[in-house]
Enzyme design. Structure first.
Site, PDB file in Angstrom:
ATOM      1  N   CYS A 108       0.813  -1.226   0.000  1.00  0.00           N
ATOM      2  CA  CYS A 108       0.000   0.000   0.000  1.00  0.00           C
ATOM      3  C   CYS A 108       0.839   1.266   0.000  1.00  0.00           C
ATOM      4  CB  CYS A 108      -0.969  -0.017   1.186  1.00  0.00           C
ATOM      5  SG  CYS A 108      -0.174   0.016   2.822  1.00  0.00           S
ATOM      6  N   HIS A 161      -2.480   0.757   7.143  1.00  0.00           N
ATOM      7  CA  HIS A 161      -2.858   0.812   5.731  1.00  0.00           C
ATOM      8  C   HIS A 161      -3.063   2.257   5.291  1.00  0.00           C
ATOM      9  CE1 HIS A 161      -4.113  -0.979   2.012  1.00  0.00           C
ATOM     10  NE2 HIS A 161      -5.320  -0.445   2.064  1.00  0.00           N
ATOM     11  N   HIS A 173      -5.951   1.986  -3.590  1.00  0.00           N
ATOM     12  CA  HIS A 173      -4.969   1.427  -2.655  1.00  0.00           C
ATOM     13  C   HIS A 173      -4.520   0.059  -3.152  1.00  0.00           C
ATOM     14  CE1 HIS A 173      -8.028  -1.269  -0.429  1.00  0.00           C
ATOM     15  NE2 HIS A 173      -8.662  -0.725  -1.454  1.00  0.00           N
TER      16      HIS A 173
END
Length: 203
Positions: A108, A161, A173
């Site tokens: 990510c 994240h 993402h």
């Protein structure tokens, strides 16, 4: 003798009359010609600059915006950053790979750093936690296209994240299950784990 003088005066009068009657006309014609040339020149300059000055969208621009928006699942808007949309689209489907940041595989934060470098020329911190420390925090209802969205698994837990906010509640993402994709903040998992949004400020 008198007659000679009268003839000379008459001739001089005719010459002067001819001069004063025709010179203004010639000057007027020259002036008109000059004005015409200047107008033509200005017209040419404005015609050259107009397409750039107006910023009007071409049919090609419109088609591209629509194509990118469709791929990303958002409504097309012609004031969006087309380069950002195009770059995100080019990364869609890239597999997830922890610790990597290439189109053969990316995690990510790797995805986010690459996009920001390609689109904005900005070098971000490599981890989502470090990114969070460097951004300007913004409220969820004040998010703009290009802001970062951060997630954590409950109060007191570390950020794990990060993604790039697009619009309409959608963000791009690289997820463990599926790689680079577009998801919605209204999905139960992301709604539950959403922590904060941040805006990257250029130096």
């Amino acid at each position: 003798m008198k007659n000679s003088i009268l003839y000379c005066l008459a001739a001089a009068s005719m010459v002067l009359s001819f001069f004063f009657e025709n010179t203004p006309a010639t000057t007027a014609q020259s002036s008109a010609s000059l004005v015409s040339q200047q107008a033509s020149l200005l017209s040419g300059l404005f015609a050259t600059e107009e397409p750039h000055a107006t910023g009007l969208l071409t049919s090609s621009d419109s088609t591209e915006y629509t194509k990118y928006a469709t791929r990303l699942g958002i409504e097309p808007s012609y004031d969006d950053n087309k380069t950002l949309l195009a770059t995100v689209v080019s990364w869609l489907g890239t597999p997830y790979r922890y610790g990597s940041n290439s189109k053969s595989g990316t995690d990510c934060s790797g995805f986010v750093t690459r996009v920001f470098k390609e689109v904005y020329g900005i070098t971000l911190q490599r981890s989502s936690r470090s990114m969070f420390e460097k951004v300007k925090h913004v409220q969820k209802d004040e998010m703009q296209t290009g802001d970062l969205v951060f997630f954590r698994r409950g109060p007191g837990q570390p950020i794990y994240h990060v993604g790039i906010y697009l619009k309409d509640g959608k963000f791009a993402h690289s997820a463990c299950g599926g790689g680079v994709m577009v998801s919605s903040l209204t999905q139960a998992y992301y709604s539950r784990n959403f922590y904060a949004a941040g805006r990257v400020e250029s130096n």
